[in-house]
Design an enzyme around this catalytic site. Sequence first.
Site, mmCIF file in Angstrom:
data_model
loop_
_atom_site.group_PDB
_atom_site.id
_atom_site.type_symbol
_atom_site.label_atom_id
_atom_site.label_comp_id
_atom_site.label_asym_id
_atom_site.label_seq_id
_atom_site.Cartn_x
_atom_site.Cartn_y
_atom_site.Cartn_z
ATOM 1 N N ASP A 1 6.749 31.802 12.918
ATOM 2 C CA ASP A 1 5.768 32.830 12.591
ATOM 3 C C ASP A 1 5.260 32.663 11.150
ATOM 4 O O ASP A 1 6.051 32.385 10.237
ATOM 5 C CB ASP A 1 6.461 34.198 12.733
ATOM 6 N N ASP B 1 9.938 44.076 33.582
ATOM 7 C CA ASP B 1 10.837 45.117 33.076
ATOM 8 C C ASP B 1 11.921 45.451 34.105
ATOM 9 O O ASP B 1 11.694 46.249 35.011
ATOM 10 C CB ASP B 1 9.976 46.352 32.757
ATOM 11 N N GLU C 1 2.980 28.456 13.347
ATOM 12 C CA GLU C 1 1.816 29.337 13.456
ATOM 13 C C GLU C 1 1.163 29.356 12.078
ATOM 14 O O GLU C 1 1.631 30.041 11.168
ATOM 15 C CB GLU C 1 2.247 30.754 13.835
ATOM 16 N N ASP D 1 11.914 43.079 29.502
ATOM 17 C CA ASP D 1 13.216 42.703 28.952
ATOM 18 C C ASP D 1 13.640 41.324 29.452
ATOM 19 O O ASP D 1 12.977 40.708 30.294
ATOM 20 C CB ASP D 1 14.266 43.767 29.280
HETATM 21 C C1 NOJ Z 1 2.003 36.562 13.524
HETATM 22 C C2 NOJ Z 1 2.386 37.164 14.821
HETATM 23 O O1 NOJ Z 1 1.893 36.379 15.869
HETATM 24 C C3 NOJ Z 1 1.844 38.576 14.804
HETATM 25 O O2 NOJ Z 1 1.926 39.171 16.058
HETATM 26 C C4 NOJ Z 1 2.580 39.350 13.755
HETATM 27 O O3 NOJ Z 1 2.027 40.643 13.649
HETATM 28 C C5 NOJ Z 1 2.500 38.665 12.399
HETATM 29 N N1 NOJ Z 1 2.684 37.242 12.472
HETATM 30 C C6 NOJ Z 1 3.552 39.202 11.474
HETATM 31 O O4 NOJ Z 1 4.798 38.736 11.852
#
Ligand code: NOJ
Length: 553
Positions: free
Chosen positions: A216, A30, A277, A38
């Site tokens: 994501d 930070d 993911e 940041d």
């Molecule tokens: C997966 C992410 O890794 C997580 O942290 C997030 O809450 C959810 N997707 C929603 O975006």
Amino acid sequence: MPEIEQFAAPGSEWWRSAVIYQIYPRSFADASGDGIGDLPGITSRLDSLKDLGVDAIWLSPFMTSPQRDAGYDVADYRDVDPLFGTLADFDTMLEAAHARGIRVIVDLVPNHSSDQHVWFQEALKAAPGSRERARYIFRDGTGENGELPPNNWESVFGGGMWQRVTEADGTPGQWYLHIFDATQPDFDWTNEEVREEFRSILRFWLDRGVDGFRVDVAHGMIKADGLPDYTPPSDADSMGGGEANVPYWGQDGVHDIYRDWHELLAQYDGDRALCGEAWLPTLKKTSLWVRPDEMHQTFNFPYLMTAWDAKALGDVIRESLDDFGAVGAPSTWVLSNHDVVRHATRLALTVDNPQGEGIGPHTPNKPDAVIGLARARAATTLMLALPGSSYLYQGEELGLPEAMEIPDEYRQDPTWFRTKHERYGRDGCRVPLPWEADAPAFGFNDTGLSWLPQPDEWATYARDVELADPNSTLSLYTELLALRRAHGFGSGSLVWEDFGADAVAFRRGDVHVVANLGTAPIALPGDATFLVKSQPFAGSELPVDTTVWFTRG
Ligand code: NOJ
């Protein structure tokens, strides 16, 4: 026992063998001193990552966001949130990373936006059936007056998956879908306008020079036709990892999107990469995400979720190499991230703890810290010998445990609120890093502020303390990464070896790797010359919860 050799899928692109370090920007460093990490903070600490020896960093979201889900609720995909700095700070960070030979992957959040995104605000003002509403998933309610949600789906963070809106004329109106928090409305990915917008967002960051994207919720973007009812089992992991045939996870339609993005990335030089993911029930299904014309990598969550058990661990490694290899992709390996209990704690759990549950002051049977750290070091020493790409999560190189005593008033994970404090959620793995034992906030900044409190005992895990200790977890990681690079362990093949039912053992060239997951020492060859031990020991008996690399003669 016949020698069984397994190969990592061949190829020279950097992402096939890279060690990628996840930075969770709000907790890394930070520079502004406001208690939240940041981008200038990251830039100022890049040398420590170069010294550690990673190939790339992945940054969790730093884009404009009201931070209702720690940045996974994006309001503007093309700008930096003032909390983290500016676009110029991003460019500086990117250049500084590249100058050190470190590639940079950014997080892309395409399943949903923030409710503060201009499109969603427009959708709220617009009428049912409008072009503005069609970018999200709005539906009429059921029940006599539409007072019931369109179906029975439950949000990952608890509660229902639908939120009712008030129409412009003040009457109760339609409902919109949100897999996560109500402030995270899902896009409708069957809408070409959404697809075009994300192509443009990808180009925005690729043009700036990023090396790729961590995508994501890459298993949630398409929902089953007709949105049929679905009830998950009561012990389900929050991201759906263990369930088959869920109408909002792993639908076939997602693959067209990745094929489209694959082509887009291929127009750029430098082997830009996509890492998905996707929490899916089997490795076979996970491997569909990385067929040759789709994503380049996907997280190996079945591996992450594997208990500390030799048979289970050996099986998941074998299966990973087979299933990813069958589609020409490298396996990835990962033990921790910002959504799971840190592996220095998780591997010593004695009771079930589904993903997303977390550990807090009132959790019974807290895992043993000494056992957890020994297993974590052994697990990583094993992982970094495997062919493929490995992901590290910030702080694991210090052996950080889960922060289990965070007082309730600090908690920020929406899971905690939406489950009415039944599940602690993920704050315990997100606490800001300790850099210097004697500095304010352990050197996270110079003001002493920290958005989540750092446990006092983290002074002993501070980077400066560990740097000075040849037996520290940081020294172990640094040594492992140097050896892995020197031996080219990110690619090639492994030969399985037999050191008994409690061991996971294989050979990489002339280097033998043996992990003891049992309850008694394992005899090693008398002529073993050790390259690295996950914890110090004397003699040639491998202690429990320990991994070694050795040559013979
Ligand atoms: C997966 C992410 O890794 C997580 O942290 C997030 O809450 C959810 N997707 C929603 O975006």
